[in-house]
Design a protein around this motif. Sequence first.
Motif, PDB file in Angstrom:
ATOM      1  N   PHE A 161       3.413   6.490  -8.192  1.00 53.61           N
ATOM      2  CA  PHE A 161       3.549   5.618  -7.030  1.00 53.61           C
ATOM      3  C   PHE A 161       2.728   4.338  -7.204  1.00 53.61           C
ATOM      4  N   PHE A 165       4.709   1.013  -7.199  1.00 54.60           N
ATOM      5  CA  PHE A 165       4.672   0.341  -5.904  1.00 54.60           C
ATOM      6  C   PHE A 165       3.336  -0.291  -5.561  1.00 54.60           C
ATOM      7  N   GLU A 167       0.571   0.997  -4.558  1.00 54.59           N
ATOM      8  CA  GLU A 167      -0.056   1.564  -3.361  1.00 54.59           C
ATOM      9  C   GLU A 167      -0.792   2.843  -3.735  1.00 54.59           C
ATOM     10  N   TYR A 211       6.948   8.690   4.305  1.00 54.32           N
ATOM     11  CA  TYR A 211       6.412   7.336   4.129  1.00 54.32           C
ATOM     12  C   TYR A 211       7.423   6.443   3.426  1.00 54.32           C
ATOM     13  N   PHE A 213       8.003   2.861   1.452  1.00 53.00           N
ATOM     14  CA  PHE A 213       7.353   1.742   0.782  1.00 53.00           C
ATOM     15  C   PHE A 213       7.940   0.430   1.277  1.00 53.00           C
TER      16      PHE A 213
END
Length: 215
Positions: A161, A165, A167, A211, A213
């Motif tokens: 992740f 992304f 994050e 969640y 993104f």
Amino acid sequence: MDYYLGVDIGTTAVKSVAFSQSGEVLALHAVEYGMQHPHPGWSEQNPDEILEGVIESINKVVTQMLPLNAALVSFSAAMHSLILLDKSRQAISPCIIWADNRSEAIATKLRESKKGNSFYHKSGVPIHSTSPLCKLLWMKENDPKLFHAAEKFISIKEYIFYKLFAEEIVDISIAAASGLLNIQNLKWDEDILEYIGISDSKLSRLVSTKYNFKF
């Protein structure tokens, strides 16, 4: 027509699958990767090799499905892995996977103690060598230099992740398998982290399994 893309980051391979709205498999691509056993009971993988496999498998399926677009992408991953990152968020350890048993003696000792029983009831995770809790305790005891050099302690799903992304997050499902999460309040457990000798700043931000993104 849109499709749904599922990505499963497994122990031996990553598999990306495109599904129709009715659940029909439209395209599939798998990329295998290796496992290393540098010492008896140790099981490790290269996190960047897994990352490359994830990217390749996704790209292959997306290319096969052109000109259609994926309506959503959902990730699953093997639990109980541990990777140490430095301040620049580069891996300074292999990915220690669920099958690694190097912390067996530590797990046995903790499991037979009142403290271990307390941790089990807080986290719901049996005190076992598979859990990141025991992996972290082993690292602190046997490789303190590397342990204290780490800025983050994460799983392979978190690593993917972050690389894809940017994050630093972990969903509750993966966190709940770490042995570090209090299952009553769904927060990192202060007593367990204090016992290991780390703060929650060394762990990822907790998020829902739903969640989304932002791009």
